[in-house]
Design a protein around this motif. Sequence first.
Motif, PDB file in Angstrom:
ATOM      1  N   SER A   1      22.354   1.504 124.988  1.00  0.00           N
ATOM      2  CA  SER A   1      22.725   2.445 123.932  1.00  0.00           C
ATOM      3  C   SER A   1      23.738   3.471 124.436  1.00  0.00           C
ATOM      4  CB  SER A   1      21.473   3.160 123.405  1.00  0.00           C
ATOM      5  OG  SER A   1      20.603   2.242 122.789  1.00  0.00           O
ATOM      6  N   THR A   2      23.499   4.009 125.635  1.00  0.00           N
ATOM      7  CA  THR A   2      24.424   4.990 126.206  1.00  0.00           C
ATOM      8  C   THR A   2      25.783   4.360 126.469  1.00  0.00           C
ATOM      9  OG1 THR A   2      22.612   6.188 127.254  1.00  0.00           O
ATOM     10  CG2 THR A   2      24.811   6.586 128.119  1.00  0.00           C
TER      11      THR A   2
ATOM     12  N   ARG B   1      17.391  -2.904 120.739  1.00  0.00           N
ATOM     13  CA  ARG B   1      16.116  -3.422 121.236  1.00  0.00           C
ATOM     14  C   ARG B   1      15.960  -4.916 120.914  1.00  0.00           C
ATOM     15  NH1 ARG B   1      10.942  -1.014 122.418  1.00  0.00           N
ATOM     16  NH2 ARG B   1       9.257  -2.545 122.172  1.00  0.00           N
TER      17      ARG B   1
ATOM     18  N   ALA C   1      17.946   1.963 126.807  1.00  0.00           N
ATOM     19  CA  ALA C   1      18.574   3.260 127.082  1.00  0.00           C
ATOM     20  C   ALA C   1      19.952   3.070 127.712  1.00  0.00           C
ATOM     21  CB  ALA C   1      17.675   4.085 128.008  1.00  0.00           C
TER      22      ALA C   1
ATOM     23  N   ALA D   1      12.564  -0.550 127.844  1.00  0.00           N
ATOM     24  CA  ALA D   1      12.973   0.856 127.703  1.00  0.00           C
ATOM     25  C   ALA D   1      14.229   1.177 128.508  1.00  0.00           C
ATOM     26  CB  ALA D   1      11.819   1.783 128.092  1.00  0.00           C
TER      27      ALA D   1
ATOM     28  N   THR E   1      24.242  -0.552 118.421  1.00  0.00           N
ATOM     29  CA  THR E   1      23.280   0.358 119.054  1.00  0.00           C
ATOM     30  C   THR E   1      21.992   0.465 118.245  1.00  0.00           C
ATOM     31  OG1 THR E   1      24.147   2.350 117.939  1.00  0.00           O
ATOM     32  CG2 THR E   1      25.174   1.715 120.020  1.00  0.00           C
TER      33      THR E   1
END
Length: 225
Positions: A175-176, A113, A172, A168, A109
């Motif tokens: 990561s979640t 990116r 997101a 983005a 995580t």
Amino acid sequence: MVNKVLAAFLVTDGLFVAMGAIMLGFCVIVRNGAFNDPTEGREAARNLLYQSFPFNAGISNAILTFIAFLLTLPGLATGSRSWLKAAGYLIAVDAVFTMSVGLNLWITTLKMRANFENIWYAQPSGVQDLMQTAFECCGYLNSTSPAFVTNEQCPSPAAAALERGCVAPLVAFGSTFVDNIFTAVFGMVGIQVLLIVAIAALLKDWKERERYRHIDEKRGTRAMF
């Protein structure tokens, strides 16, 4: 009257082996489907994340869990503290192994990116198309870096320039998604630690009962005289 210490151990031991079964089933099923051709953008992103997961380590961890569980059975059947002690040591090793898997996912995580950028560049235009549609974006950093894939979401350079890049929403989402997985893995570590505590409590209970039994036997012998 039910021995509460033994009952607590049995419940925890059951949770422990169930955890191993869930881990094994998840790793085998998801690994087999991670390389299937996606039909939707979020499915594509999820599969791409799965492809970097340490499934072999997870399967090995599940097998270690089953071995540790099997070691508890002769201990319960015979009342031998040696078997339970051996199981406790193996469970401690298993907990460290599980923690390592969780930390590996957590580190993922932190690099989400950069990882997704490499993943994006490696994908064919069809997969990029699916992700652009699902996440309502064009290109990765922006519509020109790298160049967007022409589709209904991004029909022209002018329209694509008005849309955000996919970085983005993808980061997101990723990561979640991975957060939920490694949180579940750390929860498994909690069950393993709880079982170690339950084993220690059961061993202590058995030792106390054995001591009282010896005292009663000595008193019974003295009473005979």
